[in-house]
Design an enzyme around this catalytic site. Structure first.
Site, short mmCIF file in Angstrom:
data_model
loop_
_atom_site.label_atom_id
_atom_site.label_comp_id
_atom_site.label_asym_id
_atom_site.label_seq_id
_atom_site.Cartn_x
_atom_site.Cartn_y
_atom_site.Cartn_z
N VAL A 11 0.83 -1.21 0.00
CA VAL A 11 0.00 0.00 0.00
C VAL A 11 0.86 1.26 0.00
O VAL A 11 0.66 2.17 -0.81
CB VAL A 11 -0.95 0.00 1.22
CG1 VAL A 11 -1.60 1.35 1.43
CG2 VAL A 11 -2.03 -1.06 1.03
N GLU A 162 -4.44 -5.45 -5.20
CA GLU A 162 -3.12 -5.85 -5.67
C GLU A 162 -3.27 -6.36 -7.10
O GLU A 162 -4.24 -7.02 -7.44
CB GLU A 162 -2.53 -6.93 -4.77
CG GLU A 162 -2.11 -6.37 -3.43
CD GLU A 162 -1.57 -7.43 -2.47
OE1 GLU A 162 -1.22 -8.52 -2.93
OE2 GLU A 162 -1.53 -7.13 -1.27
N GLY A 264 -14.62 -19.88 -6.51
CA GLY A 264 -13.18 -20.12 -6.45
C GLY A 264 -12.86 -21.00 -5.25
O GLY A 264 -13.76 -21.55 -4.62
N CYS A 271 -5.96 -9.13 3.13
CA CYS A 271 -7.02 -8.26 3.68
C CYS A 271 -8.26 -9.00 4.19
O CYS A 271 -8.60 -8.89 5.36
CB CYS A 271 -7.42 -7.22 2.65
SG CYS A 271 -6.10 -6.04 2.32
P1 NAD Z 1 3.08 -4.70 4.06
O1 NAD Z 1 3.38 -5.68 5.11
O2 NAD Z 1 3.33 -5.02 2.62
O3 NAD Z 1 3.88 -3.34 4.36
C1 NAD Z 1 4.01 -2.76 5.62
C2 NAD Z 1 5.37 -2.10 5.68
O4 NAD Z 1 5.43 -1.30 6.85
C3 NAD Z 1 6.55 -3.08 5.78
O5 NAD Z 1 7.45 -2.82 4.72
C4 NAD Z 1 7.18 -2.77 7.15
O6 NAD Z 1 8.58 -2.93 7.15
C5 NAD Z 1 6.77 -1.32 7.33
N1 NAD Z 1 6.77 -0.84 8.72
C6 NAD Z 1 6.23 -1.42 9.82
N2 NAD Z 1 6.40 -0.64 10.89
C7 NAD Z 1 7.04 0.48 10.49
C8 NAD Z 1 7.48 1.67 11.12
N3 NAD Z 1 7.29 1.89 12.43
N4 NAD Z 1 8.12 2.59 10.36
C9 NAD Z 1 8.33 2.40 9.05
N5 NAD Z 1 7.92 1.29 8.39
C10 NAD Z 1 7.28 0.35 9.09
O7 NAD Z 1 1.55 -4.30 4.27
P2 NAD Z 1 0.48 -3.80 3.17
O8 NAD Z 1 -0.06 -4.95 2.41
O9 NAD Z 1 1.05 -2.64 2.44
O10 NAD Z 1 -0.69 -3.31 4.12
C11 NAD Z 1 -0.56 -2.14 4.92
C12 NAD Z 1 -1.93 -1.79 5.47
O11 NAD Z 1 -2.83 -1.46 4.39
C13 NAD Z 1 -2.64 -2.91 6.23
O12 NAD Z 1 -3.38 -2.35 7.27
C14 NAD Z 1 -3.58 -3.50 5.19
O13 NAD Z 1 -4.70 -4.11 5.78
C15 NAD Z 1 -3.99 -2.27 4.43
N6 NAD Z 1 -4.42 -2.53 3.05
C16 NAD Z 1 -3.74 -3.43 2.28
C17 NAD Z 1 -4.15 -3.64 0.97
C18 NAD Z 1 -3.41 -4.63 0.11
O14 NAD Z 1 -3.95 -4.96 -0.96
N7 NAD Z 1 -2.23 -5.11 0.47
C19 NAD Z 1 -5.24 -2.94 0.45
C20 NAD Z 1 -5.89 -2.02 1.26
C21 NAD Z 1 -5.48 -1.83 2.56
#
Ligand code: NAD
Length: 452
Positions: A11, A162, A264, A271
């Site tokens: 994200v 994604e 599926g 998520c």
């Molecule tokens: P991810 O695990 O890919 O990325 C999170 C990142 O945050 C990691 O790289 C980690 O190293 C970093 N991080 C953690 N603590 C930190 C800090 N204190 N300082 C700096 N960096 C830090 O997660 P994601 O898939 O990007 O999801 C992030 C959020 O967005 C979640 O809450 C998820 O539910 C939400 N979200 C995800 C999606 C998706 O499709 N992946 C879609 C909508 C919402």
């Protein structure tokens, strides 16, 4: 405007880069030095179509910076501190683990305080999916370091998919922002002006709580649609109906819509599983259970288990010694994300029952190797995977599997059996593939000795 994105995962990296693309200046912070090193040397830490080109062009345009230090964001004088860190499901009770969110908020507040510049105003925005009430908690944490007039909290949930994340950011169905602070709402409206100017709708909620709830409501509703159609797919098999035709007939009704109405192997990904669990937990905590969502998760768990039964039945009731080709491991196509993928339920069970598995995933293979280790053999193409196999199972809907020449592949298999958990083919196509074809919610197709 100046934006700091804390957390540079799926994200944070996509939204940070896209904010730069629409003209803002962005610094992306991640505490994982390997991730930042990769990005600085032009290597993408995740797979997302079109991302590499966009990152490169925005670095060149000097609108996109990367760092491991939140102090750099304070130096950069960011107005927005987006929190886009992980909110994984806690191991104990299904709630969202908010440790990363709170740490990120506190670190940013401390860095801003240390930098000084008392006349500035910062907005702490949750991009992570967080349970209702989290932003209020963030306000308390930040308030320990910064005066009340200096900052505001807001929620701006992310709805990207994604595999289509850039397109989703640049052409969203809607952008949701919520805050009690008028100033924060106005700043966020300004930040998104390049999109709203082009007619993309902005939903502004007067409280952060509503914006936080919208995200959970949307995700759990989509998960519910998937569980609904999977339930019906199994019923279709019993009554002689065809779930693909059913989805079409239902989904063309605009009140229902055809999205997320595809049978599926059960939903997975980073998520839906954790967001359904978190909403169930919040709702129970408040004494107002969301029974539909509870049923949705139950159906999904049962459905995944039934996929294993289905595979077993297709092999005559025993998997012992069967050579099975596994096509696809990612939780869906066009991503390398393995989090909560149905493959993580199906593959270990088949292995436990004595099957010999060879798997192929065009993009997620490296992540999958790290998860399955030596228990699973990996191949580099569909042809190599299915060669000599007693059957193949499609778990992910990659185009490569649809485009493969199954008439030729069938001849290389010990037994030409395709168990398609994604309904990639029409029954007409399946009838000329020279395979025994078993899919979801539809009649099976037998080769009848034909070779296509
Ligand atoms: P991810 O695990 O890919 O990325 C999170 C990142 O945050 C990691 O790289 C980690 O190293 C970093 N991080 C953690 N603590 C930190 C800090 N204190 N300082 C700096 N960096 C830090 O997660 P994601 O898939 O990007 O999801 C992030 C959020 O967005 C979640 O809450 C998820 O539910 C939400 N979200 C995800 C999606 C998706 O499709 N992946 C879609 C909508 C919402």
């Amino acid at each position: 405007m100046r934006v700091c994105m804390i957390g540079t995962g799926y994200v944070g990296l996509v939204t940070g880069t896209c904010f730069a693309e629409i003209g803002h200046e962005v610094i992306c912070i991640d505490k994982d030095p390997k991730k930042i090193e990769k990005l600085l040397s032009g290597v993408m830490p995740i797979y997302e179509p079109g991302l590499k080109e966009l990152v490169e062009s925005n670095i060149q345009a000097k609108r996109l910076l990367f760092s491991t230090k939140i102090e750099d964001a304070a130096e950069f004088d960011a107005t927005f501190y987006f929190i886009a860190v992980g909110t994984p499901q806690s191991e104990t009770d299904g709630s969202a683990d908010l440790t990363y969110v709170y740490t990120a908020a506190e670190d940013a507040a401390k860095a801003i305080k240390a930098k000084g510049n008392g006349t500035a105003f910062e907005v702490f925005v949750t991009k992570s999916t967080v349970p209702v009430g989290t932003s209020r908690e963030i306000a308390k944490i930040v308030g320990k370091h910064l005066s009340e007039s200096r900052f505001a909290v807001a929620s701006n949930p992310e709805f990207m998919r994604e595999g289509a994340a850039i397109e989703d950011f640049l052409n969203p169905d809607r952008v949701v922002v919520g805050s009690r602070s008028e100033k924060a709402r106005a700043l966020l409206e300004e930040l998104y002006r390049p999109l709203t100017r082009q007619g993309r709708p902005l939903v502004v909620t007067s409280t952060v709580e509503t914006a936080e709830m919208i995200k959970y409501a949307a995700n759990t509703f989509l998960a519910t649609k998937i569980s609904f159609i999977n339930d019906l797919a199994r019923l279709c098999e019993k009554v002689g109906a065809d779930v693909e035709e059913l989805s079409l007939g239902m989904g063309l009704d605009k009140r229902i819509g055809d999205k997320f109405l595809k049978a599926g192997p059960g939903y997975g990904g980073s998520c839906f599983p954790k967001d359904t669990a978190a909403l169930i937990k919040t709702a129970r905590d408040f004494g107002s259970p969301v029974e539909i969502v509870e049923a949705t998760t139950r159906v999904n768990d049962n459905h995944k288990a039934r996929m294993i039964d289905k595979i077993k039945a297709a092999f005559g009731g025993s998997l012992k010694g069967k050579k099975i080709a596994i096509l696809g491991l990612a939780f869906k196509a066009k991503t390398d994300d393995m989090r909560d993928s149905p493959s993580l339920t199906i593959v270990p069970s088949l292995l436990d029952q004595g099957a010999e598995l060879t798997a192929f995933d065009p993009i997620a293979a490296d992540n999958a190797r790290a998860m399955f280790g030596k228990k699973l053999n990996f191949a580099d193409s569909v042809a190599e995977t299915v060669k000599g196999a007693d059957g193949a199972v499609v778990i992910t809907e990659w185009d490569e599997f649809r485009k493969a020449n199954w008439r030729v592949l069938a001849k290389s298999m010990r037994h030409p059996l395709l168990i398609d958990l994604r309904n990639l083919f029409t029954l007409q196509d399946a009838a000329v593939m020279g395979m025994d074809y078993i899919s979801l919610g539809r009649d099976a197709v037998a080769t009848n000795g034909k070779d296509g």
